[in-house]
Enzyme design. Structure first.
Site, mmCIF file in Angstrom:
data_model
loop_
_atom_site.group_PDB
_atom_site.id
_atom_site.type_symbol
_atom_site.label_atom_id
_atom_site.label_comp_id
_atom_site.label_asym_id
_atom_site.label_seq_id
_atom_site.Cartn_x
_atom_site.Cartn_y
_atom_site.Cartn_z
ATOM 1 N N ASP A 1 24.933 2.730 29.259
ATOM 2 C CA ASP A 1 24.671 2.306 30.638
ATOM 3 C C ASP A 1 25.392 1.043 31.125
ATOM 4 O OD1 ASP A 1 23.047 0.917 28.847
ATOM 5 O OD2 ASP A 1 21.157 1.299 29.869
ATOM 6 N N GLU B 1 10.281 7.942 29.725
ATOM 7 C CA GLU B 1 11.474 7.451 29.026
ATOM 8 C C GLU B 1 12.543 8.526 28.913
ATOM 9 O OE1 GLU B 1 12.000 4.416 29.221
ATOM 10 O OE2 GLU B 1 12.128 3.706 27.179
ATOM 11 N N GLU C 1 14.985 0.164 36.463
ATOM 12 C CA GLU C 1 16.210 0.824 36.935
ATOM 13 C C GLU C 1 16.035 1.622 38.231
ATOM 14 O OE1 GLU C 1 15.314 0.570 33.834
ATOM 15 O OE2 GLU C 1 17.013 -0.376 32.821
HETATM 16 C C1 DMJ Z 1 16.839 -4.524 30.753
HETATM 17 O O1 DMJ Z 1 16.745 -5.419 29.726
HETATM 18 C C2 DMJ Z 1 18.236 -4.407 31.271
HETATM 19 O O2 DMJ Z 1 18.228 -3.861 32.536
HETATM 20 C C3 DMJ Z 1 19.118 -3.587 30.375
HETATM 21 O O3 DMJ Z 1 20.416 -3.424 30.870
HETATM 22 C C4 DMJ Z 1 18.511 -2.243 30.149
HETATM 23 N N1 DMJ Z 1 17.172 -2.343 29.696
HETATM 24 C C5 DMJ Z 1 16.252 -3.244 30.310
HETATM 25 C C6 DMJ Z 1 15.396 -2.640 31.382
HETATM 26 O O4 DMJ Z 1 15.042 -1.348 31.227
#
Ligand code: DMJ
Length: 803
Positions: free
Chosen positions: A296, A390, A408
């Site tokens: 991501d 999830e 997100e």
């Molecule tokens: C956060 O720590 C950040 O957005 C990261 O890039 C992805 N995971 C978490 C939130 O879900």
């Protein structure tokens, strides 16, 4: 009610056979069920939100922040996190370990550091000043603790840097905090130095973990090899800011080098990246390629590095990857992992919630239409399951039901609202906010949801709940003019920390001014009504029932397709009747007659689609199904296979991959309590363990520890069979540490396997593989035999199977 389709009387060709009819009944039944069970709420038209309501929601978001923040400060600080159910702090090395997950924690008051810049956005300068003083006084990094480089960078380095920037901003703009002398910047520099040893690899790609005190000299890190693409590729924004603010180039140099090394590892044919790689050899360990977990924020940082640093190289790289993602991974509104080296092959049949950031990134990069589509699909998943789980399957069922209150989806909602001004996104945000209030709020903060099906809470409140989830909600309901900073002059890091675009001007050879031509770009937004605002609804509309399919999708004149068909929809029934197909209750066998020849043809096309759908569905089921194959003759020429189910926690065997070994029964058979008396015997073999007493994944871990090549978990329910009940995939606990295949076998199939084991004089050797592959292989073999038989004029009849 059970329905089946009768072929048009006027249409040519034969009707469907009994098997096909059964399949059609199944599909129709499924459609009816879906239509009945799900609500029609998704088709509600967007309502505009009044200023008053928006302001109320902004205040509610503010209250949410304080509810969580105070719960943390009063009950957990200086711990890294609040445990909202036990209402106390989570400390590394003190609170019982959760395994790798705890690598996030460094006993450095993470939630407070992560929350600092939100306090400024809320306009709470007093608490910000107090919190900064606490951080300077209490937080230290010289601990013998192994931490995740990625998490420490995005939450701690990013949190300290943005707080430093805002502290200096307040000194100038709000005439306050005059005592502040850059202490937070110094702290982030120190922490940056503690992360640097991780970058000493032959590729320049950083290790996943580092010891805050000992660097990579910690003996536990000796075997450190693997990292994820996002872990290594989400460093540059913070490290560039660190270098530019401190004047020390080392951080930015190292981060650029890591990005360059990653770029070289892309697949030259597909332009896609894998998920896990070896930091020394640069070899890919997991070649799955999507936009969610493991990748991501690598894509996010390519694009945002261009935005923050103005380096065109990153835009070019982002575009190459973006085109590849849109070509191979994106499928309508869905984003499905493929293999980077075989991009036409889907590697997973589920999506994870982390990919919900993607529409936000698409908005930033200017590709609004697919952003609206994917966001709409995610919104429907959220409505279906209350929260976005999830992981969810391609048919939107729950694959992994946890929900740690991730940001997100709200982040993307915020960017879509900013880009379009469409009040739909305010309504979506309102729903997300109210859901958090109703299902996650507890007296001591907000608790993660352990399973969206049960709503059961978990004793966990991640720091991103404050730094991202609530921050984006607050921003969504705030008018940008009311904020104390001009939000458009900042880039949000992946942890939603604010870095000012002006950082680029602090000097570095890579910087060049961007030609924004802002006026031309914005011209189309000045039409009245703004075409920009009308557009998203047009894109969303056809997708509104993407999941539920509860409303007619056909408009006058358009042919109804099998994919759109809803047996509960009177218009649809009328349309198929007009095409000559009658849906009848079982028992009533009157036939339909096509109104005209053309409509009869359409009917045929419709039936054809139904059959295609059935075929696709059974192919999908077959792909997930596993096989335990073995030879049925002494020469090893003939093979048979018993069906087995996959697991969510072990590696998938794809294509021609298989694991082979002699079978051995676990002793004790249930393989629980970390006890396997025949561990030595299990080495290199396929271990059979019985279901029950402990989780599937703990049996798998025990087998893996003793060196087993694979595991077959057999059912403990007498008479169960894959022939009479649906196969399922065994659930894990979210950890990714099982690297041998683990499959599940119902009792009847296992009975057959154990009968064969007993009959054999020597141990039975089996192959664990994908069922679809076994079938393909068998078919090809049969075809070859038939060809030889035809050529030689002999019989190709196969010998009786041992089953
Ligand atoms: C956060 O720590 C950040 O957005 C990261 O890039 C992805 N995971 C978490 C939130 O879900």
């Amino acid at each position: 009610m059970s329905l089946y389709a009768v072929f048009p009387a006027s249409g040519p060709g034969p009707g469907p056979g009994p098997g096909q009819r059964l399949a059609l009944t199944f599909i129709l039944g499924l459609l009816i069920l879906v239509a009945c069970v799900l609500s029609t709420e998704t088709s509600m038209p967007t309502q505009n939100m009044s200023h008053k309501e928006r302001a109320e929601l902004r205040e509610e978001a503010r209250d949410m922040f304080y509810h969580a923040y105070r719960a943390y400060m009063e009950n957990a600080y200086p711990a890294d996190e609040l445990m909202p159910l036990s209402c106390k702090g989570r400390y590394r090395g003190v609170t019982p370990s959760r395994g790798d997950m705890d690598d996030i924690l460094g006993n450095f008051s993470m939630t407070l550091v992560d929350s600092l810049d939100t306090l400024v956005l809320l306009g709470d300068f007093e608490e910000f000043e107090h919190a900064v003083k606490l951080v300077i006084r209490d937080v230290q990094f010289d601990s013998d603790i192994i931490v995740s480089v990625f998490e420490t960078n995005i939450r701690m380095v990013g949190g300290l840097l943005s707080a430093h920037i805002l502290a200096e901003y307040l000194q100038k703009q709000a005439d306050t905090m005059h005592w502040y002398k850059g202490e937070l910047l110094e702290m982030s520099r120190e922490l940056g130095y503690r992360l640097l040893p991780a970058f000493n690899t032959s590729t320049g790609i950083p290790h996943a973990r580092v010891n805050l005190r000992l660097g990579m000299k910690d003996p536990q890190l000796k075997k450190s090899r693997e990292t994820c693409t996002a872990c290594a590729g989400t460093i540059l924004l913070e490290f560039a800011a660190l270098s530019r603010l401190t004047g020390d180039p080392i951080f930015e140099v190292r981060a650029h080098a890591a990005m360059d090394a990653l770029w070289k590892l892309r697949h030259r044919g597909s332009d896609l990246m894998g998920t896990v790689l070896n930091v020394h050899s640069g070899d890919w360990v997991r070649r799955d390629s999507g936009v969610g977990a493991g990748i991501d924020s690598y894509y996010e940082y390519l694009f945002k590095s261009y935005v923050l640093l103005g380096d065109d190289k990153y835009l070019a790289r982002f575009n190459r990857h973006y085109n590849a993602v849109m070509k191979y991974v994106s499928e309508g509104p869905m984003l499905l992992d493929v293999l980077m080296h075989r991009p036409h092959a889907k590697s997973k049949n589920f999506m994870d919630s982390l990919l919900a950031f993607w529409p936000g990134l698409q908005v930033l990069s200017g590709d609004l239409k697919p952003a609206v589509q994917t966001h709409e699909m995610l919104y429907q998943v959220m409505q279906m399951h209350t929260f976005i789980p999830e992981a969810f399957t391609v048919d939107f069922q729950i694959h992994w039901g946890q929900h740690p209150l991730r940001p997100e989806f709200i982040e993307s909602t915020y960017f879509l609202y900013r880009a379009t001004g469409d009040h739909h996104y305010l309504q979506v945000g309102k729903r997300a906010l109210k859901t958090l209030q109703q299902y996650a709020k507890v007296s001591c903060g907000y608790a993660a949801v352990n399973d969206v099906r049960t709503g059961k809470h978990e004793d966990r409140m991640d720091s991103f709940v404050l730094s991202e989830t609530i921050k984006y909600l607050f921003l969504l309901f705030s008018d940008p003019h009311d904020l104390i900073i001009n939000i458009d002059e900042f880039v949000f890091t992946t942890e939603a920390h604010l870095l000012p675009l002006s950082i680029a001007q602090l000097g570095n050879a890579t910087f060049s001014f961007r030609q924004t031509e802002e006026h031309n770009v914005l011209d189309f937004m000045r039409t009245c009504p703004s075409s920009n605002k009308l557009f998203p609804e047009k894109v969303r509309k056809p997708l509104r029932n993407f999941i539920t399919g509860s409303c007619p999708r056909t408009s006058g004149g358009k042919r109804l397709s099998a994919l759109d068909f809803q047996a509960s929809n009177a218009d649809h029934l009328r349309a198929v009747y007009d095409m000559g197909i009658t849906m009848v209750s079982v028992g009533d066998r009157s036939q339909g007659k096509a109104k005209s020849h053309e409509e009869g043809e359409m009917g045929l096309q419709f039936m054809q689609e139904m059959l295609e759908l059935t075929k696709m569905q059974s192919m999908n089921q077959l792909a997930a199904l596993q096989a335990v194959a073995f030879t049925t003759d002494d020469k090893g020429q003939d093979w048979a296979a018993l069906m087995a189910g996959p697991s969510h926690f072990s590696p998938e065997l794809i294509g021609d991959q298989f694991v082979e070994g002699d079978v051995v029964l676990a002793n004790p058979l249930r393989a629980c309590d970390d006890r396997l008396d025949n561990a030595a015997e299990a080495k290199g073999k396929v271990l059979i363990a019985e279901r029950g007493d402990c989780t599937f994944v703990s049996k798998a871990r025990l087998a893996q520890k003793s060196g087993a090549a694979a595991v077959i978990v057999c059912d403990n329910v007498p008479g169960s069979s894959g022939e009479t009940q649906p196969m399922f995939a065994m659930s894990g606990d979210g950890n990714d540490d099982v690297n041998i295949p683990v499959v599940f076998m119902y009792s009847v199939e296992f009975g057959k396997l154990s009968a064969i084991m007993k009959r054999r004089k020597s141990p039975l050797r089996v192959r664990v593989m994908q069922m679809v592959e076994f079938k393909r292989w068998q078919l090809a073999k049969e075809q070859r035999m038939n060809e030889t038989a035809t050529a030689t004029g002999t019989s190709s009849q196969k010998p009786e199977k041992e089953l």
